[in-house]
Write an enzyme that holds these catalytic residues in place. Structure first.
Site, PDB file in Angstrom:
ATOM      1  CB  CYS A   2      -0.910  -0.012   1.233  1.00 31.58           C
ATOM      2  SG  CYS A   2      -1.843  -1.555   1.453  1.00 31.58           S
ATOM      3  CB  VAL A  53      -3.963 -10.592   2.774  1.00 32.44           C
ATOM      4  CG1 VAL A  53      -4.306 -11.474   3.970  1.00 32.44           C
ATOM      5  CG2 VAL A  53      -3.038 -11.342   1.817  1.00 32.44           C
ATOM      6  N   GLY A  75       2.811  -3.541   3.314  1.00 37.40           N
ATOM      7  CA  GLY A  75       3.555  -4.790   3.267  1.00 37.40           C
ATOM      8  C   GLY A  75       2.697  -6.024   3.384  1.00 37.40           C
TER       9      GLY A  75
END
EC number: 6.3.5.4
Length: 572
Positions: A2, A53, A75
Site C-alpha cells: 500500500c 489479504v 507490506g
C-alpha cells in the site's frame, strides 16, 4: 502493499489534516482500493490501500479495540497465522495479515520486527506513551522514507515515497532496511543481525543442493498468500523462470486442496500457509505469466518456451522505442532516482505493470535478488578471489533497497500492482549467504557459469521420477540484464537519444550543486536533468545510489551486461 504517510507530534495536527490528505494523494497509485486516516493526540496516519489479504476487513489505519494503538502498514506478513496463534489473548478485529504487529509490539516492544516474516514498512503509534515506532523489512523490499523540518524540529514524518515529504521536510532520508525507529530515544537501531551481514566473515558451509531447492519452493509458497488474482513476471531468464515454474506447481497444489469456486468471500478465512508450510488459498486456478520486450526480443522468445513448458497462461506484450522514451518522465517521477541501470530496467517493467493491472491482476512474483545472492552479474566473473566475490555479494544485497528492490517496488506500484520477491526470503538468504563462496565462483574451465549452484539445485538429471522444472536450454541460459533482454535496441535507443538531446557544451558544464556526483555519460546527464526538474531539493538527490560494476575488477562502467567482456565468451 500500500502507501503510507505519517506525521508524528505535529504542532497543529487537525489543521494539518487536509494537507496530509493531499500529500498522501500523491501516492494513491500505490493503493487505489481505499483511503483511510486517523488522528490520535498530535499524530496523523494516512493510508492508501491495495487490498490483497483480508480484502473485506483489512482497511487501515488499524486501531486496537481500546483505541490506544494505531497502525499503518505497507507490506505483507507471511507468518501472520502463526503470530495470531502466539497472541491468542489479543482481541483481533480484522483478518488482515498486518494486524498481529500490534500485539507483537505489546509483547516485544521495539523487538517486534524480529518476529515478522515478510516485506514491510510500518508506523505504530502508542497513545499511552505518545510514542511512534517505525520499521522496515530486513532487505528493504518495501520502500520507506523519513523526513524532518527545521521549521518544526519536533515533528517526524514517514512516507512510502519521498514525494510526500518534499513540501514539509528539508531533510529526507531513505529509512535503512532491517532497522527500527523509536521516538522514545529518537534513534534508529538495527534489529536484523544475521551472521552473513558481516562481509569480512567468509562462510565455509558446504553446498546442499536439495536444501536450496526446498527453501526456494517454500519461499514461493509463502508469497502465494492472496485472495485476489496473481501472476508472475517472466523474462525467460533463469531467475524469473524458476519462480514461475515453482509457482505453477504450487498453484496447482493449492487449487486441488482449496477449490476457488467454492470460496466464500464473506466467511472468515485467513490466507497464508500453516505450520506445516501448506498453502490454504489460491487466487486463480491457473498461473498467469507476463512478459514484455521490443518485437523479437530475446526475453520474449525465451519466455514463450518457459510458459509452454510449465503450462502457464501466457500474456506477451511489446513496446516500441518511442513508447519507452515517452514514459521516461513518468518512470523517473515514480522511481525517484536518476540511476541509469534502474531507469533502463524499470521502464519496460513500468509499461508491463500497467498492462497487467488492466487485466485485473493485483500481485505478481518477481525474480529480484538472485544475482546479488549468487553473484550472477557477469562482472562477477572477474572476481580475483572467493573472499572478494563474497564481500561484493554481501554489499550488493545490502544495497538492494537502493537498486533492484526500489525498481521492483515502485515501477509496479505506480499502477497499484504488488511485486513479491521469493529470492529475498529471510530463510533462503540465511541458507545461501552462508554457502562457501568458492561454490559460487564463475569458473569457465570447470564448466561453472554464473549462478551454477542455483541451476544445479533445480537440475533433475539423475532423478528418474522427477518432473523437470525447466527446459535445459533455459536452465542453463546465460545471464542477460533485464534491460538487455527486452531488446538490445532499447539501450542503444536511449544512448542515441541522449546524444541528440545533450550537446557537448551542456555535458561539459554540469551543475555546481551536483558536486562530485557528476554524470559520466550523456545518458546519465539527461536523466539527472529530468530528475532535478521533478525533485530540485538536494536532500532528495542524496537518497539516490548509482549502480555500477566494480571498476577495480577491470569492468566497464556501463552497467549493461552486454558491455561486460565476459558476455562475448559464451560459456558452455
Amino acid at each position: 502493499m500500500c502507501g503510507i504517510f505519517a506525521a508524528f507530534r505535529h504542532e497543529d495536527v487537525h489543521r494539518y489534516k487536509p494537507k496530509a490528505l493531499q500529500l498522501s494523494k500523491r501516492i494513491r497509485h500505490r493503493g487505489p482500493d481505499w483511503s483511510g486516516n486517523a488522528i490520535k493526540n498530535s499524530t496523523i496516519f494516512v493510508h492508501e490501500r491495495l487490498a490483497i489479504v483480508g480484502v473485506e476487513s483489512g482497511a487501515q489505519p488499524i486501531t486496537s479495540s481500546d483505541g490506544e494503538y494505531m497502525l499503518c502498514v505497507n507490506g505483507e506478513i507471511y507468518n501472520h497465522i502463526q503470530l495470531r496463534e502466539e497472541c491468542a489473548d489479543y482481541e483481533f478485529g480484522t483478518l488482515s495479515d498486518c494486524e498481529p504487529i500490534i500485539p507483537m509490539y505489546l509483547k516485544h516492544d521495539i523487538d517486534a520486527p524480529k518476529y515478522l516474516d515478510g516485506m514491510f514498512a510500518w508506523t505504530l503509534y502508542d497513545a499511552k506513551q505518545d510514542r511512534i515506532v517505525a520499521a522496515r523489512d530486513p532487505i528493504g523490499i518495501t520502500t520507506l522514507y523519513m523526513g524532518r523540518s527545521s521549521a518544526s524540529p519536533k515533528t517526524v514524518y514517514f512516507a512510502s515515497e519521498l514525494k510526500c515529504l518534499t513540501d514539509d521536510c528539508d531533510t529526507i532520508t531513505a529509512f535503512p532496511p532491517g532497522h527500527v525507529y523509536d521516538s522514545k530515544t529518537d534513534k534508529i537501531t538495527r534489529y536484523f543481525t544475521p551472521d552473513w551481514l558481516d562481509e569480512k566473515r567468509i562462510p565455509s558451509t558446504p553446498i546442499d543442493y536439495m536444501a536450496i531447492r526446498h527453501s526456494l519452493e517454500k519461499a514461493v509458497r509463502k508469497r502465494l498468500m492472496a485472495e485476489v488474482p496473481y501472476g508472475v513476471l517472466l523474462s525467460g531468464g533463469l531467475d524469473s523462470s524458476l519462480i514461475a515454474s515453482i509457482a505453477a506447481r504450487e498453484t496447482a497444489k493449492a487449487t486441488n486442496d482449496v477449490e476457488p469456486s467454492t470460496y466464500d468471500s464473506k466467511a472468515r478465512h485467513l490466507a497464508g500457509i500453516d505450520d506445516d508450510g501448506k498453502l490454504h488459498t489460491a487466487g486463480w486456478t491457473s498461473l498467469h505469466s507476463f512478459a514484455i520486450g521490443l518485437p523479437n526480443a530475446p526475453d520474449l522468445q525465451a519466455a514463450r518456451k518457459v510458459a509452454k513448458f510449465i503450462g502457464s497462461i501466457h500474456h506477451e506484450h511489446t513496446f516500441t522505442l518511442q513508447e519507452g522514451l515517452d514514459a521516461l518522465d513518468d518512470v523517473i517521477y515514480h522511481l525517484e532516482t536518476y540511476d541509469v541501470t534502474t531507469i533502463r530496467a524499470s521502464t519496460p517493467m513500468f509499461l508491463l505493470s500497467r498492462k497487467i493491472k488492466a487485466q485485473g491482476v493485483k500481485m505478481v512474483l518477481s525474480g529480484e535478488g538472485s544475482d546479488e545472492i549468487f553473484g550472477g552479474y557477469l562482472y562477477f566473473a572477474q572476481a580475483p578471489s572467493a573472499a572478494e566475490f563474497h564481500t561484493e555479494s554481501v554489499q550488493r544485497v545490502k544495497n538492494l533497497h537502493l537498486a533492484d528492490c526500489l525498481r521492483a517496488n515502485k515501477s509496479t506500484m505506480a499502477w497499484g500492482l504488488e511485486a513479491r520477491v521469493p529470492f529475498l526470503d529471510r530463510e533462503f538468504l540465511q541458507l545461501c549467504m552462508n554457502i562457501d563462496p568458492n561454490e559460487k565462483m564463475i569458473k569457465p574451465k570447470e564448466g561453472r557459469i554464473e549462478k551454477y549452484i542455483l541451476r544445479k539445485a533445480f537440475d533433475t538429471t539423475g532423478e528418474p521420477d522427477a518432473k523437470p522444472y525447466l527446459p535445459e536450454e533455459i536452465l542453463w541460459r546465460q545471464k542477460e540484464q533485464f534491460s538487455d533482454g527486452v531488446g538490445y535496441s532499447w539501450i542503444d535507443g536511449l544512448k542515441d537519444t541522449a546524444e541528440a538531446v545533450i550537446s557537448d557544451e551542456m555535458f561539459a558544464s554540469p551543475k555546481a550543486e551536483w558536486g562530485s556526483d557528476i554524470p559520466t555519460t550523456k545518458e546519465a546527464f539527461w536523466y539527472r536533468l529530468k530528475f532535478d526538474a521533478l525533485f530540485p531539493q538536494k536532500t532528495v538527490a542524496d537518497t539516490v545510489m548509482r549502480w555500477i560494476p566494480k571498476a577495480d575488477w577491470g569492468c566497464a562502467e556501463d552497467p549493461s551486461g552486454r558491455y561486460a567482456q565476459i558476455h562475448e565468451k559464451h560459456i558452455e
